[in-house]
Design a protein around this motif. Structure first.
Motif, PDB file in Angstrom:
ATOM      1  N   GLU A  15       0.810  -1.216   0.000  1.00 44.17           N
ATOM      2  CA  GLU A  15       0.000   0.000   0.000  1.00 44.17           C
ATOM      3  C   GLU A  15       0.852   1.278   0.000  1.00 44.17           C
ATOM      4  OE1 GLU A  15      -2.640  -0.119   3.326  1.00 44.17           O
ATOM      5  OE2 GLU A  15      -3.526  -2.020   2.724  1.00 44.17           O
ATOM      6  N   ALA A  16       2.163   1.131   0.071  1.00 46.25           N
ATOM      7  CA  ALA A  16       3.051   2.296   0.133  1.00 46.25           C
ATOM      8  C   ALA A  16       3.000   3.079  -1.176  1.00 46.25           C
ATOM      9  CB  ALA A  16       4.479   1.859   0.439  1.00 46.25           C
ATOM     10  N   ARG A  52       4.017   5.004  -4.441  1.00 47.62           N
ATOM     11  CA  ARG A  52       5.146   4.901  -5.366  1.00 47.62           C
ATOM     12  C   ARG A  52       5.180   6.126  -6.277  1.00 47.62           C
ATOM     13  NH1 ARG A  52       4.994   0.116  -3.379  1.00 47.62           N
ATOM     14  NH2 ARG A  52       6.288  -1.637  -3.860  1.00 47.62           N
ATOM     15  N   ASP A  53       4.953   7.275  -5.666  1.00 46.08           N
ATOM     16  CA  ASP A  53       4.890   8.525  -6.423  1.00 46.08           C
ATOM     17  C   ASP A  53       5.971   9.520  -5.993  1.00 46.08           C
ATOM     18  OD1 ASP A  53       4.000   9.187  -3.906  1.00 46.08           O
ATOM     19  OD2 ASP A  53       2.080  10.006  -4.563  1.00 46.08           O
ATOM     20  N   GLY A  54       6.975   9.053  -5.264  1.00 53.34           N
ATOM     21  CA  GLY A  54       8.039   9.930  -4.810  1.00 53.34           C
ATOM     22  C   GLY A  54       7.811  10.518  -3.424  1.00 53.34           C
ATOM     23  N   LYS A  55       6.657  10.231  -2.831  1.00 55.73           N
ATOM     24  CA  LYS A  55       6.359  10.731  -1.485  1.00 55.73           C
ATOM     25  C   LYS A  55       7.229   9.992  -0.467  1.00 55.73           C
ATOM     26  CE  LYS A  55       2.575  11.071   1.774  1.00 55.73           C
ATOM     27  NZ  LYS A  55       1.163  10.807   2.020  1.00 55.73           N
ATOM     28  N   ARG A  56       7.766  10.713   0.484  1.00 56.32           N
ATOM     29  CA  ARG A  56       8.614  10.096   1.507  1.00 56.32           C
ATOM     30  C   ARG A  56       7.764   9.313   2.509  1.00 56.32           C
ATOM     31  NH1 ARG A  56      13.785  11.083   1.074  1.00 56.32           N
ATOM     32  NH2 ARG A  56      14.444  12.867  -0.121  1.00 56.32           N
ATOM     33  N   ILE A  57       8.286   8.145   2.894  1.00 59.98           N
ATOM     34  CA  ILE A  57       7.632   7.299   3.887  1.00 59.98           C
ATOM     35  C   ILE A  57       8.668   6.873   4.916  1.00 59.98           C
ATOM     36  CG2 ILE A  57       5.962   6.415   2.199  1.00 59.98           C
ATOM     37  CD1 ILE A  57       7.641   3.699   2.419  1.00 59.98           C
ATOM     38  N   LEU A  58       8.206   6.258   5.978  1.00 58.44           N
ATOM     39  CA  LEU A  58       9.071   5.613   6.954  1.00 58.44           C
ATOM     40  C   LEU A  58       8.877   4.115   6.793  1.00 58.44           C
ATOM     41  CD1 LEU A  58       8.373   7.886  10.035  1.00 58.44           C
ATOM     42  CD2 LEU A  58      10.527   7.710   8.799  1.00 58.44           C
ATOM     43  N   GLY A  59       9.895   3.430   6.275  1.00 56.96           N
ATOM     44  CA  GLY A  59       9.853   1.978   6.132  1.00 56.96           C
ATOM     45  C   GLY A  59      10.354   1.342   7.422  1.00 56.96           C
ATOM     46  N   HIS A  60       9.668   0.326   7.907  1.00 60.54           N
ATOM     47  CA  HIS A  60      10.041  -0.341   9.161  1.00 60.54           C
ATOM     48  C   HIS A  60      10.804  -1.627   8.871  1.00 60.54           C
ATOM     49  CE1 HIS A  60       9.356  -2.919  12.741  1.00 60.54           C
ATOM     50  NE2 HIS A  60       9.650  -1.788  13.349  1.00 60.54           N
ATOM     51  N   HIS A  61      12.025  -1.712   9.413  1.00 60.49           N
ATOM     52  CA  HIS A  61      12.843  -2.915   9.255  1.00 60.49           C
ATOM     53  C   HIS A  61      12.537  -3.848  10.429  1.00 60.49           C
ATOM     54  CE1 HIS A  61      16.391  -5.516   9.344  1.00 60.49           C
ATOM     55  NE2 HIS A  61      16.364  -5.341   8.037  1.00 60.49           N
ATOM     56  N   TYR A  77      11.947   6.995  -0.135  1.00 58.79           N
ATOM     57  CA  TYR A  77      10.909   7.234  -1.137  1.00 58.79           C
ATOM     58  C   TYR A  77      11.150   6.308  -2.317  1.00 58.79           C
ATOM     59  CZ  TYR A  77      14.318   9.913  -3.801  1.00 58.79           C
ATOM     60  OH  TYR A  77      15.418  10.283  -4.522  1.00 58.79           O
ATOM     61  N   TRP A  78      10.113   6.107  -3.120  1.00 57.35           N
ATOM     62  CA  TRP A  78      10.183   5.222  -4.279  1.00 57.35           C
ATOM     63  C   TRP A  78      10.798   5.973  -5.445  1.00 57.35           C
ATOM     64  CZ3 TRP A  78       9.920   0.227  -4.946  1.00 57.35           C
ATOM     65  CH2 TRP A  78       9.690  -0.302  -6.212  1.00 57.35           C
ATOM     66  N   GLU A  79      11.863   5.444  -5.981  1.00 62.11           N
ATOM     67  CA  GLU A  79      12.531   6.044  -7.134  1.00 62.11           C
ATOM     68  C   GLU A  79      12.394   5.082  -8.299  1.00 62.11           C
ATOM     69  OE1 GLU A  79      13.862   8.239  -9.590  1.00 62.11           O
ATOM     70  OE2 GLU A  79      14.496   9.146  -7.702  1.00 62.11           O
ATOM     71  N   ASP A 128       3.296   6.857   7.275  1.00 63.16           N
ATOM     72  CA  ASP A 128       3.377   8.156   6.619  1.00 63.16           C
ATOM     73  C   ASP A 128       3.857   9.155   7.670  1.00 63.16           C
ATOM     74  OD1 ASP A 128       3.038  10.598   5.381  1.00 63.16           O
ATOM     75  OD2 ASP A 128       1.082  10.086   4.541  1.00 63.16           O
ATOM     76  N   PRO A 129       5.020   9.782   7.478  1.00 66.22           N
ATOM     77  CA  PRO A 129       5.532  10.713   8.489  1.00 66.22           C
ATOM     78  C   PRO A 129       4.561  11.861   8.793  1.00 66.22           C
ATOM     79  CG  PRO A 129       7.156  10.385   6.748  1.00 66.22           C
ATOM     80  CD  PRO A 129       5.909   9.673   6.335  1.00 66.22           C
ATOM     81  N   GLN A 130       3.736  12.218   7.818  1.00 69.25           N
ATOM     82  CA  GLN A 130       2.786  13.302   8.039  1.00 69.25           C
ATOM     83  C   GLN A 130       1.663  12.901   8.989  1.00 69.25           C
ATOM     84  OE1 GLN A 130       1.692  14.304   4.013  1.00 69.25           O
ATOM     85  NE2 GLN A 130       3.284  15.862   3.893  1.00 69.25           N
ATOM     86  N   ASP A 131       1.440  11.599   9.150  1.00 66.50           N
ATOM     87  CA  ASP A 131       0.394  11.125  10.057  1.00 66.50           C
ATOM     88  C   ASP A 131       0.871  11.004  11.496  1.00 66.50           C
ATOM     89  OD1 ASP A 131      -1.333  10.960   7.937  1.00 66.50           O
ATOM     90  OD2 ASP A 131      -1.131   8.790   7.689  1.00 66.50           O
ATOM     91  N   LEU A 132       2.188  11.030  11.704  1.00 70.42           N
ATOM     92  CA  LEU A 132       2.715  10.871  13.059  1.00 70.42           C
ATOM     93  C   LEU A 132       2.413  12.110  13.892  1.00 70.42           C
ATOM     94  CD1 LEU A 132       6.200   9.265  12.401  1.00 70.42           C
ATOM     95  CD2 LEU A 132       4.104   8.139  13.125  1.00 70.42           C
ATOM     96  N   ARG A 133       2.070  11.875  15.131  1.00 75.50           N
ATOM     97  CA  ARG A 133       1.829  12.982  16.054  1.00 75.50           C
ATOM     98  C   ARG A 133       2.141  12.503  17.463  1.00 75.50           C
ATOM     99  NH1 ARG A 133      -4.550  12.525  16.964  1.00 75.50           N
ATOM    100  NH2 ARG A 133      -4.669  10.402  16.289  1.00 75.50           N
TER     101      ARG A 133
END
Length: 112
Positions: A19-20, A22-31, A41-43, A74-79
Motif C-alpha cells: 500500500e506504500a 510509489r509517487d516519490g512521497k517520503r515514507i518511513l519503512g520499518h525494518h 521514497y520510491w525512485e 506516513d511521516p505526516q500522520d505521526l503525532r
C-alpha cells in the motif's frame, strides 16, 4: 491484540508495503530485524541502481527492496500522543501481556 487496536485508532499502525505510495512521497519503512524506521521514497529510475527501489536520499547509491521492510508509516500522520493515549496504550500492553502469558514483560512492569 489490544495494542494494535489502540495504535490503529491514533493512526500509528504499520501499513502493508504493497500500500506504500510509489509517487516519490517520503515514507518511513520499518525494518523488522532492527525495528528501526528508515526515511525513504520510491525512485523509478535511480542513477546507480538496476531498477525501481526505495532509496533514502536523492541519487542514493543504495536501495531497499520491498521485502526489506515489513510495513510503513506516513511521516505526516505521526503525532505526539497525549497522556490519555499513552495510558490507553499501557493498559492495552498489560492486557496483551496477560493474554499472551508474557511473564517477562509483566515482571518488568512490576519492577517499575
Amino acid at each position: 491484540m489490544h495494542v494494535e487496536r489502540v495504535l490503529r485508532e491514533y493512526g500509528q499502525l504499520l501499513r502493508p508495503m504493497n500500500e506504500a505510495p510509489r509517487d516519490g512521497k517520503r515514507i518511513l519503512g520499518h525494518h523488522p530485524r532492527t525495528r528501526r524506521l528508515v526515511l525513504c521514497y520510491w525512485e523509478t529510475a535511480p542513477a546507480a541502481l538496476v531498477g525501481p527501489v526505495w532509496i533514502g536520499e536523492q541519487d542514493g547509491r543504495r536501495g531497499y527492496l520491498d521485502r526489506y521492510f515489513d510495513g510503513w508509516l506516513d511521516p505526516q500522520d505521526l503525532r505526539l500522543l497525549d497522556a490519555d493515549a499513552v495510558n490507553r496504550l499501557l493498559v492495552a500492553y498489560i492486557d496483551d501481556a496477560r493474554a499472551g502469558d508474557y511473564t517477562a514483560a509483566l515482571k518488568l512492569l512490576e519492577q517499575a
